[in-house]
Design a protein around this motif. Structure first.
Motif, PDB file in Angstrom:
ATOM      1  N   SER A   2     -68.456 -55.733 -25.524  1.00 28.69           N
ATOM      2  CA  SER A   2     -68.336 -57.084 -26.044  1.00 28.69           C
ATOM      3  C   SER A   2     -66.955 -57.319 -26.615  1.00 28.69           C
ATOM      4  O   SER A   2     -66.287 -56.399 -27.101  1.00 28.69           O
ATOM      5  N   ASN A   3     -66.521 -58.555 -26.570  1.00 26.64           N
ATOM      6  CA  ASN A   3     -65.216 -58.910 -27.138  1.00 26.64           C
ATOM      7  C   ASN A   3     -65.294 -59.098 -28.651  1.00 26.64           C
ATOM      8  O   ASN A   3     -64.264 -59.136 -29.306  1.00 26.64           O
ATOM      9  N   ASN A   4     -66.477 -59.250 -29.193  1.00 29.49           N
ATOM     10  CA  ASN A   4     -66.643 -59.418 -30.640  1.00 29.49           C
ATOM     11  C   ASN A   4     -66.726 -58.046 -31.294  1.00 29.49           C
ATOM     12  O   ASN A   4     -67.775 -57.477 -31.469  1.00 29.49           O
ATOM     13  N   ARG A   5     -65.616 -57.571 -31.679  1.00 29.21           N
ATOM     14  CA  ARG A   5     -65.567 -56.259 -32.309  1.00 29.21           C
ATOM     15  C   ARG A   5     -65.884 -56.403 -33.799  1.00 29.21           C
ATOM     16  O   ARG A   5     -65.505 -57.366 -34.433  1.00 29.21           O
ATOM     17  N   GLN A  10     -66.713 -55.442 -42.095  1.00 27.65           N
ATOM     18  CA  GLN A  10     -67.981 -56.045 -41.709  1.00 27.65           C
ATOM     19  C   GLN A  10     -69.072 -54.978 -41.577  1.00 27.65           C
ATOM     20  O   GLN A  10     -70.211 -55.193 -41.987  1.00 27.65           O
TER      21      GLN A  10
END
Length: 167
Positions: A2-5, A10
């Motif tokens: 995924s591009n949402n690392r 977080q």
């Protein structure tokens, strides 16, 4: 992938929130169970406690009848002895609590020589009529409580206490 690392910050935030949520749930569970558990308990039978007093021997004069029952407080079990003032009124059996409604002292039948046909509380000279009604002008503010009663095999059985239904 995924591009949402997920950044380290977080990841730590999610982890700490999850662990904190589990800890809060663990602390809340006993409190919720404490509040809900009594509602879910089944009422056991045997609300009436047998006495050794024969119903045929009861008269219109109140008589002290002692009875014992087993009481369970958490993990501690004890034998408790209690008392009732019992008499017959026609065909009806009456059982009154001996606990004065003023300060919780024990009342006695004919305890005052000036008033032989009344219940008398020696603590503050409180008086009650035979049916448990408090006499105006004396300290008690309400009538004596009444026990549920029944007859089984000729013997008197005493049940739960309730507000006086005779007055």
């Amino acid at each position: 992938m995924s591009n949402n690392r997920v950044s380290r910050r977080q990841f730590l935030n999610y982890t700490l929130m999850g662990v904190g949520g589990f800890m809060a749930a663990g602390m809340m569970m006993p409190m919720v169970r404490f509040a809900v558990d009594p509602v879910l308990q089944k009422a056991e039978g045997g609300d009436f406690i047998p006495t050794s007093k024969k119903v045929a021997e009861l008269t219109e004069v109140p008589e002290r009848v002692d009875f014992s029952f087993e009481q369970v407080d958490a993990w501690y079990t004890s034998e408790v002895t209690s008392t009732a003032w019992v008499y017959k009124s026609g065909d009806k059996i009456i059982a009154l609590s001996p606990v004065c409604k003023h300060l919780g002292c024990t009342v006695n039948w004919a305890g005052d020589k000036g008033h032989p046909d009344q219940f008398f509380c020696p603590c503050h000279a409180g008086r009650y009529e035979k049916n448990g009604q408090n006499i105006k002008g004396t300290p008690p503010l309400g009538p004596l409580d009444e026990f549920e009663v029944r007859e089984k095999d000729g013997l008197l059985e005493i049940g739960k206490i309730r507000p006086n239904t005779l007055v």
